[in-house]
Motif scaffolding. Structure first.
Motif, mmCIF file in Angstrom:
data_model
loop_
_atom_site.group_PDB
_atom_site.id
_atom_site.type_symbol
_atom_site.label_atom_id
_atom_site.label_comp_id
_atom_site.label_asym_id
_atom_site.label_seq_id
_atom_site.Cartn_x
_atom_site.Cartn_y
_atom_site.Cartn_z
ATOM 1 N N ALA A 43 -7.228 -0.185 4.164
ATOM 2 C CA ALA A 43 -7.901 0.846 4.958
ATOM 3 C C ALA A 43 -8.867 0.193 5.937
ATOM 4 O O ALA A 43 -9.215 -0.994 5.811
ATOM 5 N N ALA A 44 -9.295 1.008 6.940
ATOM 6 C CA ALA A 44 -10.240 0.482 7.932
ATOM 7 C C ALA A 44 -11.626 0.300 7.331
ATOM 8 O O ALA A 44 -12.347 -0.635 7.691
ATOM 9 N N ARG A 45 -12.017 1.166 6.384
ATOM 10 C CA ARG A 45 -13.310 1.064 5.707
ATOM 11 C C ARG A 45 -13.194 1.791 4.366
ATOM 12 O O ARG A 45 -12.258 2.570 4.141
ATOM 13 N N GLY A 74 -10.628 -4.918 7.927
ATOM 14 C CA GLY A 74 -10.804 -3.749 7.085
ATOM 15 C C GLY A 74 -11.107 -4.122 5.649
ATOM 16 O O GLY A 74 -11.641 -5.197 5.354
ATOM 17 N N VAL A 75 -10.745 -3.214 4.732
ATOM 18 C CA VAL A 75 -10.975 -3.433 3.306
ATOM 19 C C VAL A 75 -9.652 -3.301 2.565
ATOM 20 O O VAL A 75 -8.701 -2.662 3.038
ATOM 21 N N GLU A 76 -9.618 -3.884 1.379
ATOM 22 C CA GLU A 76 -8.446 -3.824 0.506
ATOM 23 C C GLU A 76 -8.859 -3.127 -0.776
ATOM 24 O O GLU A 76 -9.721 -3.620 -1.517
ATOM 25 N N ILE A 77 -8.253 -1.983 -1.020
ATOM 26 C CA ILE A 77 -8.608 -1.162 -2.172
ATOM 27 C C ILE A 77 -7.484 -1.265 -3.194
ATOM 28 O O ILE A 77 -6.323 -0.950 -2.880
ATOM 29 N N ALA A 94 -5.649 9.522 1.771
ATOM 30 C CA ALA A 94 -6.888 10.013 2.366
ATOM 31 C C ALA A 94 -8.049 9.729 1.430
ATOM 32 O O ALA A 94 -7.936 9.872 0.204
ATOM 33 N N ILE A 95 -9.156 9.302 2.012
ATOM 34 C CA ILE A 95 -10.418 9.134 1.278
ATOM 35 C C ILE A 95 -11.262 10.361 1.608
ATOM 36 O O ILE A 95 -11.638 10.579 2.767
ATOM 37 N N ALA A 96 -11.559 11.192 0.624
ATOM 38 C CA ALA A 96 -12.239 12.462 0.850
ATOM 39 C C ALA A 96 -13.423 12.589 -0.087
ATOM 40 O O ALA A 96 -13.669 11.734 -0.958
ATOM 41 N N THR A 129 -3.394 5.542 6.277
ATOM 42 C CA THR A 129 -4.628 5.921 5.587
ATOM 43 C C THR A 129 -5.545 6.686 6.535
ATOM 44 O O THR A 129 -5.513 6.494 7.749
ATOM 45 N N ARG A 130 -6.368 7.547 5.945
ATOM 46 C CA ARG A 130 -7.363 8.309 6.695
ATOM 47 C C ARG A 130 -8.685 8.244 5.948
ATOM 48 O O ARG A 130 -8.733 8.496 4.741
#
Length: 384
Positions: A43-45, A74-77, A94-96, A129-130
Motif C-alpha cells: 500500500a501507499a501508506r 510505500g509500506v508492506e502489510i 481497503a483500509i477503513a 489498494t485504497r
C-alpha cells in the motif's frame, strides 16, 4: 489435610488453564490449531493500521495484521487470514475506519465471486489498494478553505438570511404543517400511488414502442396542417357560404319534411339494390369507356350518321383499319396490303394472284416492306 489441599490446588490450576484458554481463543482469538495464510499487501501508506488490527472479508472478520514494514515507495502489510477462507484474486483491499475515533481495519472487497483464490504467500499490488485520506491533509484542506472565506462577506450573508427569515416563523410552520399533511395523505394512498407508478411505466413503455408511429403521425399532422394552410381561402369561402346553405337546407326540410324523409328512404332502398348488384355494375361501367368514342364516331353536327349496306355480297378483307364514316376524304391506298381470304366466289385480283411458275415467291411484299406504306411514299403511314 495434605491430600485435600493438593486436590484444591490442582482444581484451581485446571480452572486457571480453562480460563486462560477461553481468553486466548474466544477473546484474543488466538487459535493454536489454526494455520493461517500469510498474504502481503503493498500500500501507499498504512492508513493508521497497527499490529493485530482486524482483517475482514466484506466486513466479516477473517484474520489479523501480523506486521507492517517499509518498502520503496510505500509500506508492506503482512496479514494472517484464517485457514479455509476463500478470497478471489480479483479483489480490492481497503483500509477503513470502524468509527470516527479510528479503529482502522483492512477489508478485502472482491470484484467477483469466482476463483482463482488467494493462497499462502500471495501479494496484493498497490494499484488494488485504497487508503483513507490522512487526517493532517483533511486539516490542511479545511484550513485552506477557511482562509478563502472572507468574514465580511459571511457577515453580509448571515445578516441577509436573518432579514429574509425574520418574522416568517408562522409561515414556515404552516409550510411544514402542510408538508406533513401532504405526506400523511400520500401515505394513506401509498398502494394506489405505487399502482399508478407501475401503470405509468407501462404507458411510457407503450409510448416508447410506438415512437416510430408517433413520429410518422407528427409528419402526417404537419402535412395536414400545411394542406389546411394552403386551402385557407377555400375553407373561409366554405364557412362564409355555410350559413346560407344551411338555411336553404333548413327551408327544404321544413317545407318538404315528409317528402325529404320519403326521398331518403328511397335512396336507402336504391343504395341497397346497387350494393346487391355491385358485381354486375363493375362489369358494366368499363364498357361505357368504349361506348363514348363509338358515339363520337357516329354523331356529327348534332346528327347520327349511319351507313348501312343491305346488299349481300362476298367481300375480301385486306386487314386495313376501319375509318369512321364522319371522316371525309379518300386517302391514298396502302400498296402492301393483300387479300387474306380464299374462296371460289371472291375472284381475288391483284399481282399476288397472278399465276407464277414453280419456285417463284414474288407474289408477296418485298423483304422489309412497311405494310402501312401508301402510294404517295413511305413518309405517309397514317390512317387519314
Amino acid at each position: 489435610m495434605k491430600t485435600r489441599s493438593l486436590v484444591t490446588m490442582l482444581a484451581m490450576l485446571v480452572l486457571l488453564a480453562v480460563g486462560l484458554s477461553y481468553i486466548l481463543i474466544a477473546v484474543v482469538q488466538i487459535d493454536p490449531f489454526n494455520r493461517p495464510m500469510r498474504i502481503t499487501v503493498n500500500a501507499a501508506r498504512s492508513g493508521g493500521l497497527l499490529d493485530h488490527s482486524q482483517v475482514s472479508y466484506r466486513g466479516f472478520p477473517v484474520g489479523r495484521v501480523s506486521a507492517i514494514g517499509l518498502r520503496p515507495g510505500g509500506v508492506e502489510i503482512t496479514v494472517n487470514v484464517d485457514e479455509g477462507t476463500r478470497i478471489p484474486e480479483d479483489t480490492d483491499v481497503a483500509i477503513a475506519d470502524l468509527s470516527a475515533a479510528g479503529e482502522q481495519y483492512l477489508d478485502f472487497r472482491p470484484r467477483s465471486d469466482h476463483g482463482p483464490y488467494l493462497a499462502d504467500g500471495a501479494v496484493i499490488d498497490q494499484r488494488d489498494t485504497r487508503t483513507p485520506v490522512p487526517f493532517s491533509q483533511v486539516i490542511s484542506n479545511v484550513s485552506t478553505l477557511a482562509l478563502q472565506v472572507e468574514p465580511a462577506k459571511v457577515t453580509v450573508v448571515i445578516d441577509e438570511l436573518s432579514r429574509a427569515f425574520n418574522g416568517t416563523a408562522p409561515d414556515i410552520q404552516r409550510v411544514l404543517d402542510g408538508g406533513d399533511f401532504l405526506l400523511a395523505g400520500l401515505e394513506s394512498v401509498l398502494p394506489q400511488t405505487v399502482n399508478s407508478l407501475h401503470n405509468g411505466r407501462i404507458v411510457l413503455g407503450t409510448v416508447s414502442d410506438l415512437r416510430g408511429d408517433l413520429v410518422q403521425f407528427s409528419h402526417d399532422g404537419r402535412d395536414l396542417t400545411a394542406t389546411l394552410k394552403d386551402a385557407d381561402p377555400k375553407i373561409r369561402d366554405l364557412l362564409n357560404d355555410a350559413p346560407d346553405t344551411l338555411k336553404l337546407l333548413d327551408d327544404v326540410v321544413e317545407k318538404g319534411g315528409p317528402s325529404v324523409g320519403a326521398l331518403l328512404g328511397d335512396l336507402g332502398t336504391t343504395g341497397h339494390v346497387v350494393a346487391m348488384r355491385l358485381p354486375a355494375i363493375s362489369q358494366f361501367l368499363p364498357g361505357l369507356v368504349k361506348f363514348g368514342p363509338l358515339v363520337a364516331a357516329i354523331v356529327k353536327d348534332g346528327k347520327i350518321q349511319v351507313l348501312g349496306d343491305v346488299y349481300p355480297r362476298t367481300s375480301c378483307d385486306y386487314g386495313t383499319p376501319r375509318r369512321p364514316p364522319t371522316i371525309g376524304g379518300s386517302p391514298e391506298p396502302r400498296i402492301y396490303r393483300y387479300c387474306n381470304q380464299t374462296g371460289p366466289r371472291l375472284q381475288q385480283r391483284g399481282s399476288a394472284n397472278v399465276p407464277r411458275p414453280d419456285g417463284d415467291h414474288t407474289a408477296g411484299p418485298p423483304p422489309g416492306a412497311n405494310p402501312e406504306q401508301r402510294a404517295r411514299g413511305p413518309e405517309d403511314s397514317g390512317d387519314n
